[in-house]
Scaffold this motif. Sequence first.
Motif, PDB file in Angstrom:
ATOM      1  N   PHE A 139       4.858   9.310   7.772  1.00  7.92           N
ATOM      2  CA  PHE A 139       4.808   8.294   6.727  1.00  7.92           C
ATOM      3  C   PHE A 139       6.000   8.434   5.777  1.00  7.92           C
ATOM      4  N   SER A 140       6.289   9.651   5.369  1.00  7.15           N
ATOM      5  CA  SER A 140       7.412   9.880   4.455  1.00  7.15           C
ATOM      6  C   SER A 140       8.752   9.662   5.142  1.00  7.15           C
ATOM      7  N   ALA A 141       8.863  10.076   6.393  1.00 13.80           N
ATOM      8  CA  ALA A 141      10.146  10.019   7.088  1.00 13.80           C
ATOM      9  C   ALA A 141      10.527   8.597   7.485  1.00 13.80           C
ATOM     10  N   TYR A 142       9.542   7.777   7.870  1.00 15.15           N
ATOM     11  CA  TYR A 142       9.844   6.460   8.420  1.00 15.15           C
ATOM     12  C   TYR A 142       9.632   5.312   7.436  1.00 15.15           C
ATOM     13  N   ALA A 143       9.067   5.580   6.272  1.00 15.54           N
ATOM     14  CA  ALA A 143       8.885   4.525   5.279  1.00 15.54           C
ATOM     15  C   ALA A 143      10.246   4.123   4.696  1.00 15.54           C
ATOM     16  N   ARG A 144      10.398   2.844   4.402  1.00 19.41           N
ATOM     17  CA  ARG A 144      11.649   2.383   3.786  1.00 19.41           C
ATOM     18  C   ARG A 144      11.652   2.806   2.317  1.00 19.41           C
ATOM     19  N   PRO A 145      12.720   3.462   1.869  1.00 19.65           N
ATOM     20  CA  PRO A 145      12.780   3.918   0.476  1.00 19.65           C
ATOM     21  C   PRO A 145      12.699   2.744  -0.508  1.00 19.65           C
ATOM     22  N   ALA A 146      11.937   2.929  -1.574  1.00 19.68           N
ATOM     23  CA  ALA A 146      11.803   1.875  -2.589  1.00 19.68           C
ATOM     24  C   ALA A 146      11.563   2.476  -3.965  1.00 19.68           C
ATOM     25  N   GLN A 147      12.052   3.681  -4.190  1.00 15.89           N
ATOM     26  CA  GLN A 147      11.777   4.365  -5.449  1.00 15.89           C
ATOM     27  C   GLN A 147      12.302   3.586  -6.652  1.00 15.89           C
ATOM     28  N   SER A 148      13.511   3.041  -6.543  1.00 13.70           N
ATOM     29  CA  SER A 148      14.090   2.330  -7.682  1.00 13.70           C
ATOM     30  C   SER A 148      13.304   1.071  -8.010  1.00 13.70           C
ATOM     31  N   ASP A 149      12.800   0.377  -6.999  1.00 12.01           N
ATOM     32  CA  ASP A 149      12.014  -0.838  -7.240  1.00 12.01           C
ATOM     33  C   ASP A 149      10.678  -0.497  -7.888  1.00 12.01           C
ATOM     34  N   VAL A 150      10.050   0.599  -7.450  1.00  7.02           N
ATOM     35  CA  VAL A 150       8.773   1.013  -8.021  1.00  7.02           C
ATOM     36  C   VAL A 150       8.967   1.430  -9.475  1.00  7.02           C
ATOM     37  N   ALA A 151      10.088   2.106  -9.738  1.00  9.13           N
ATOM     38  CA  ALA A 151      10.342   2.594 -11.093  1.00  9.13           C
ATOM     39  C   ALA A 151      10.762   1.492 -12.059  1.00  9.13           C
ATOM     40  N   SER A 152      11.101   0.317 -11.534  1.00  9.25           N
ATOM     41  CA  SER A 152      11.586  -0.756 -12.410  1.00  9.25           C
ATOM     42  C   SER A 152      10.497  -1.330 -13.302  1.00  9.25           C
ATOM     43  N   GLY A 153       9.236  -1.159 -12.893  1.00  8.72           N
ATOM     44  CA  GLY A 153       8.134  -1.682 -13.681  1.00  8.72           C
ATOM     45  C   GLY A 153       7.858  -3.157 -13.468  1.00  8.72           C
ATOM     46  N   ARG A 154       8.621  -3.817 -12.628  1.00  5.18           N
ATOM     47  CA  ARG A 154       8.403  -5.243 -12.357  1.00  5.18           C
ATOM     48  C   ARG A 154       7.240  -5.428 -11.366  1.00  5.18           C
ATOM     49  N   PRO A 155       6.592  -6.577 -11.375  1.00  7.87           N
ATOM     50  CA  PRO A 155       5.546  -6.848 -10.381  1.00  7.87           C
ATOM     51  C   PRO A 155       6.126  -6.742  -8.969  1.00  7.87           C
ATOM     52  N   MET A 156       5.355  -6.150  -8.062  1.00  7.91           N
ATOM     53  CA  MET A 156       5.841  -5.913  -6.697  1.00  7.91           C
ATOM     54  C   MET A 156       4.988  -6.675  -5.683  1.00  7.91           C
ATOM     55  N   VAL A 157       5.675  -7.246  -4.708  1.00  8.29           N
ATOM     56  CA  VAL A 157       5.018  -7.968  -3.616  1.00  8.29           C
ATOM     57  C   VAL A 157       5.508  -7.391  -2.296  1.00  8.29           C
ATOM     58  N   ALA A 158       4.571  -7.149  -1.374  1.00  8.51           N
ATOM     59  CA  ALA A 158       4.919  -6.712  -0.018  1.00  8.51           C
ATOM     60  C   ALA A 158       4.435  -7.751   0.979  1.00  8.51           C
ATOM     61  N   ILE A 159       5.244  -8.005   1.983  1.00  7.21           N
ATOM     62  CA  ILE A 159       4.890  -8.932   3.060  1.00  7.21           C
ATOM     63  C   ILE A 159       4.891  -8.162   4.377  1.00  7.21           C
ATOM     64  N   VAL A 160       3.781  -8.264   5.119  1.00  3.68           N
ATOM     65  CA  VAL A 160       3.659  -7.617   6.424  1.00  3.68           C
ATOM     66  C   VAL A 160       3.540  -8.696   7.490  1.00  3.68           C
ATOM     67  N   PRO A 368       8.705  -2.827   0.570  1.00  2.00           N
ATOM     68  CA  PRO A 368       7.977  -2.533   1.809  1.00  2.00           C
ATOM     69  C   PRO A 368       6.538  -2.159   1.500  1.00  2.00           C
ATOM     70  N   ALA A 369       5.655  -2.346   2.467  1.00  2.00           N
ATOM     71  CA  ALA A 369       4.228  -2.081   2.247  1.00  2.00           C
ATOM     72  C   ALA A 369       3.964  -0.630   1.877  1.00  2.00           C
ATOM     73  N   SER A 370       4.763   0.297   2.405  1.00  2.00           N
ATOM     74  CA  SER A 370       4.531   1.713   2.129  1.00  2.00           C
ATOM     75  C   SER A 370       4.670   2.029   0.648  1.00  2.00           C
ATOM     76  N   ALA A 371       5.462   1.251  -0.078  1.00  2.00           N
ATOM     77  CA  ALA A 371       5.652   1.492  -1.505  1.00  2.00           C
ATOM     78  C   ALA A 371       4.368   1.246  -2.290  1.00  2.00           C
ATOM     79  N   LEU A 372       3.434   0.480  -1.686  1.00  2.00           N
ATOM     80  CA  LEU A 372       2.177   0.159  -2.357  1.00  2.00           C
ATOM     81  C   LEU A 372       0.987   0.893  -1.749  1.00  2.00           C
TER      82      LEU A 372
END
Length: 374
Positions: A139-160, A368-372
Amino acid sequence: MADDLTTPLTGRKRKPGARLQLPIARILFGLLALIGIGFVLRLVLVDDPNGGRPTEEVAITSTRNANEVANAVASGPVTITADPQQYPADGSVTAVETGTTGADSITGLPNVYGALPDLSEETSDGPIPRISATGLTPFSAYARPAQSDVASGRPMVAIVVTGLGINEQGTLEAIDQLPDQTTLAFAPYGKTLSTTVAAARAAGHEVLLEVPLEPFDYPQNDPGPQTLLTGEPPRANLDKLFWLLARFGGYAGVINNMGARFTASAADFSPMMEELGARGLGYLDDGSSNRSLAPQLAAGNKVPFSRADLMIDANPSRQSILSALASLEAKAVENGQAIGIISALPISIAAVTEWSRELEAKGIVLVPASALMK
């Protein structure tokens, strides 16, 4: 008559027409005795009691029961610990950078799907994910990195996007059109998964594996071969799960395909979730069943988890899809995050691609969905 009575027995003559009296019992006893003696003599005198029977010696190479996890689960839950000595990495080669924490500690060349050897366990069905010797999870190795987006505090949307991999050309077109942040879920039955999954990961997309689970109206509504079923022995379902996990590599987790009946049965769903937790995989619930026990089981097994909020293209028309996407935005603004599921229909792909271009201006970030998944 008097003469007959006084005549010695040895001198009697058989009357004409009278039946001859044979000692049948004595004859049968004699035959049985001869058979027994012959059998004993054969055992004593012949070195091979089975001689004469057609025989052939073959080398047994089947690995059907070689997986210790599948064998052990028949007697109860198991815990898996990665064995660094069982599948040692080639220390002379360093893996390509994946952009995730700890990835630089993994050695060995990725396979055709982008799966790393330290994160793979060989089974009779092929390589399946496992936690590395250093504790890094797939999960950690293959998830797309999104740390900066999560830290931005903005509403987040994931599409699968689900149902990919069956149609090669349609899948490759979807990969080209969709923004990199969308998560792509592949069905396990495609004939060209080596091509399509590799293309998705090369384009920067995060990948999930679709796992078919039993719905309430099964088999009238059949998710496909190797569907995990309620009432089956745990080992039987885990054998199916191992087959599914081996279809391709490089995925961060799995998402259910149907499964309203299966996910509502703790006895059947628990072994699967235990296996995902032990192998370091995430689980995304498609949100189609309110009776799913996935939240509780995922938490109990430390499985990264989230539940989709909305099926975007339940009505596959452009206007309905855009309306559903607007509802998804509202959920993200209200709750801070939201996950939408769409199928791989061309109209759905086109609508989501168009919609995603305007998100930044609305103050909403696509992740990415993994960020949520917590």
